[in-house]
Design an enzyme around this catalytic site. Structure first.
Site, short mmCIF file in Angstrom:
data_model
loop_
_atom_site.label_atom_id
_atom_site.label_comp_id
_atom_site.label_asym_id
_atom_site.label_seq_id
_atom_site.Cartn_x
_atom_site.Cartn_y
_atom_site.Cartn_z
CG ASP A 1 25.00 7.00 7.46
OD1 ASP A 1 24.89 6.30 6.47
OD2 ASP A 1 24.03 7.58 8.00
CD1 TRP B 1 20.45 9.71 6.97
CD2 TRP B 1 20.10 10.24 4.82
NE1 TRP B 1 20.02 8.58 6.33
CE2 TRP B 1 19.80 8.86 5.01
CE3 TRP B 1 19.97 10.79 3.55
CZ2 TRP B 1 19.36 8.05 3.98
CZ3 TRP B 1 19.53 9.97 2.51
CH2 TRP B 1 19.23 8.62 2.73
CG ASP C 1 17.60 5.06 7.09
OD1 ASP C 1 17.97 6.22 6.85
OD2 ASP C 1 18.40 4.11 7.20
#
Length: 700
Positions: free
Chosen positions: A258, A237, A203
């Site tokens: 997301d 992202w 992440d």
């Protein structure tokens, strides 16, 4: 897996209406905070996504990575398939060893393993908040009392693989502050390898501003040094355009913020990922985030679209619902091997957009065997006829083609037209081949309904249905039937049968449809059925589901739109509020509508992306409003307002900010059946986009 402050399931509400019936087609990479991804409403005419061009600097950066050491093993030659717990459990206590083992059991018992699913992945919150004295990660003993290796061993015993999660920062994304991998890459990678981990999701939270490429390359090199083949999922992202540089770093990379379990979120993410087709291929995949199928925020029709489009985009298929609670419909969607084969095709092509005019999308994917998979996707809120041709999707000229419906599991022949009437928010997924077997299949037929979509209760309305032969061979003994709910009158006023239809010919039938006087508000089902026979004597029966909805004609004169019932409503965060601001996620939690210090008594409090539709019945002339951002979010938010009349934009503002006073917006809607009020996010995501339609009026 960022958890956004303004992300919630879409609210779709049918108004309480009484006098008229409308016929319409039925048919997070973190847990901290961060900017919300754009969530788009279902608007009448979305722009076709433009291809993303790499800049010279990005090209140079990507070139500098060529020849860099890749991870060992021939991994992820097709998009990874499996499960991740985050979308269904977040950090709740139900995420534990028993759940993970239970998912592995279900993969085997329900045939998901045989369908291609293999990774059972742990997301955030599996560890304790602090490392041990040696700097090692410590599994949470309450969640995983036997440790991660024991879980990996169990998963491996089922012939499956285990995945794990951490962040390329000092901490993961959850507010509890679990340890991240930044500065600990070598140690953490060694632990993962020793435990038997097969997949790492890495992440992007708490990254301390360190360059993304450096952080993700450091973990790549640490994973490589372990000697264990580990699929590497880069979850930054899409902030640094990883599609331009990450092919030599990881196996897949997130292209968006997301996903959440709503139509608007899924649609927005799909639109962001579609233009990136040229970057995908074996071992390197665009990742538009995990699946929401089965979590309850969308209809089964919308979930089939979700699964269809992820497969056409050659996206990783990571189940995000708790399979211990899944419905048969969820297993039917997730286990559709014909659709999975589209995603897993070894050629590795991502589907490309051929057209998207008016929310009618055609996306085509080249397959290794030379066939094309064609997604006919309907973004709009009513049934739409969507078509293309074999030539347009790249197939060679041929006398006929085999057309396989991947959801109906039926094959037909077509002379070259690829078409369907697609229900609202639905997708027809077809695999089309130029082969010699087409003549063995019955001809394809398209069913359609024409005519005004609105009828007043107790009054007759004429509608026309069409059954069109798309096949190269004739359709014989063709018949059409239109049926409504109990109490409705549906009467044919022209022939319902034809002895035969040659290629391209149609059986058109007019019908008088009457809804009972005083019909209760709500939705009603209508069904168009066609029956015909192939030249070889095979009987075919096809159905087109439609939906009827009770609405009311607007009164003469000026009416406050906040006092009128709406046909439908979609909102980016919480419900649209009447005569108050949007507030937060709960209904009725808004305050007085206030724009730049001026308070208004009447209006609609919305949140981008939003759309509210009203029935105008062709009897109205004008919509007026004062529009702007509500003061309740201080200086945050950027939005744009639009008014649509029967699918055409009638008026719009530019991008507005909270620093601006209310803007006057007026639109000529003369003759329109439906008026739509739309709020978009201004192009920068929908965080804090609290938008007010102050004093909106409809003049009829």
């Amino acid at each position: 897996m960022r958890q956004h402050p303004h992300r919630a399931p879409r609210r779709r509400v049918v108004g309480s209406l009484t006098a008229v019936v409308a016929l319409a087609g039925a048919g997070l990479c973190a847990t901290g905070s961060g900017p919300a991804a754009a969530v788009g409403p279902s608007r009448p005419s979305p722009a076709t996504p433009a291809a993303s061009a790499a800049s010279a600097a990005s090209t140079a950066s990507a070139a500098s990575l060529k020849g860099a050491p890749r991870l060992p093993g021939d991994l992820a030659r097709t998009p990874p398939m499996g499960f991740n717990n985050w979308n269904s459990t977040h950090c709740r206590a139900e995420f534990n060893e028993d759940m993970v083992k239970g998912i592995a059991d279900i993969f085997v018992e329900k045939g998901l393993k045989d369908a291609g699913y293999q990774y059972v992945n742990l997301d955030d919150c599996w560890a304790l908040p602090a490392r041990d004295a040696d700097g090692k990660l410590v599994p949470d003993p309450k969640r995983f009392p036997n440790g991660i290796k024991a879980v990996a061993d169990y998963v491996h015993s089922k012939g499956l693989k285990l995945g794990i999660y951490t962040s390329a920062g000092t901490k993961t994304c959850n507010s509890a502050g679990f340890p991240g991998g930044l500065g600990h890459e070598t140690s953490d990678a060694r632990q993962f390898a020793d435990w038997g981990v097969d997949y790492l999701k890495y992440d992007n939270c708490n990254n301390q501003g360190v360059d993304a490429k450096k952080r993700y390359i450091a973990m790549r090199d640490a994973l490589r040094a372990t000697g264990r083949p580990i699929v590497y999922s880069i979850c930054e992202w899409g902030e640094n355009k990883p599609w331009e540089w990450a092919a030599d770093v990881g196996h897949l990379w997130r292209t968006t913020g997301d996903i959440s379990d709503s139509w608007g979120s899924m649609l927005s993410i799909m639109k962001q990922n579609l233009p990136l087709a040229r970057y995908a291929g074996p071992g390197q995949w665009n990742d538009p985030d995990m699946l929401e199928v089965g979590n309850g925020g969308m209809t089964d029709t919308e979930y089939r679209t979700h699964f269809s489009m992820w497969s056409v985009m050659a996206a990783p298929l990571l189940i995000g619902s708790d399979l211990r609670k899944a419905t048969p419909a969820t297993f039917d969607i997730l286990g559709n091997k014909e659709v999975i084969a589209v995603d897993q095709d070894p050629l590795g092509k991502q589907g490309e957009v051929l057209s998207s005019e008016g929310g009618r999308w055609v996306v085509a994917k080249e397959m290794k065997d030379g066939s094309r998979v064609v997604a006919l996707f309907n973004e709009t809120g009513s049934a739409q006829s969507i078509s293309t041709t074999a030539k347009a999707v790249g197939l060679p000229a041929a006398d006929g083609y085999t057309l396989r419906d991947l959801w109906q599991h039926k094959s037909y022949n077509t002379a070259g037209t690829i078409a369907a009437t697609v229900p609202a928010h639905g997708t027809t997924l077809l695999r089309v081949s130029a082969d010699g077997d087409w003549v063995k299949n019955p001809p394809a037929a398209q069913l359609a309904l024409n005519g005004s979509p609105f009828v007043e209760a107790g009054k007759d309305r004429t509608l026309t249905t069409k059954v069109t032969n798309l096949g190269r061979t004739p359709a014989r003994s063709v018949s059409a039937a239109l049926r409504g709910p109990s109490g409705w009158q549906v009467k044919a006023t022209s022939p319902t049968r034809a002895s035969a239809l040659s290629t391209g010919k149609s059986l058109s039938t007019t019908w008088t449809v009457t809804a009972p006087p005083g019909s209760s508000p709500g939705a009603y089902d209508l069904t168009l059925t066609a029956a015909y026979r192939s030249p070889s004597g095979v009987d075919i029966r096809s159905q087109l589901p439609l939906q009827a909805q009770v609405v009311v004609a607007p009164p003469a004169g000026k009416s406050a739109l906040s006092a009128l019932p709406w046909l439908s409503v979609e909102n980016g965060w919480g419900p649209v509020e009447r005569d108050t601001s949007n507030g937060e996620s709960a209904g009725g939690d808004g305050g007085p509508i206030t724009i730049n210090g001026v308070t208004y008594a009447k209006g609609l409090g919305a949140h981008a992306d939003s759309s509210v539709s009203y029935y105008a019945g062709g009897a109205c002339e004008q919509v007026t409003a004062q529009v702007g951002l509500d003061d309740e979010k201080a200086d945050k938010g950027t939005v744009a307002f639009e008014i649509w009349a029967d699918g055409k934009k009638a008026a719009s503002t530019g991008v507005l900010t909270n620093a601006q006073p209310a803007q006057a917006l007026s639109a000529d809607v003369s003759g329109a059946q439906v008026v739509l009020l739309v709020v978009t996010d201004g192009g920068d995501g929908n965080d804090s986009d609290h938008a007010d339609w102050a004093e909106p009026e409809l003049t009829c």
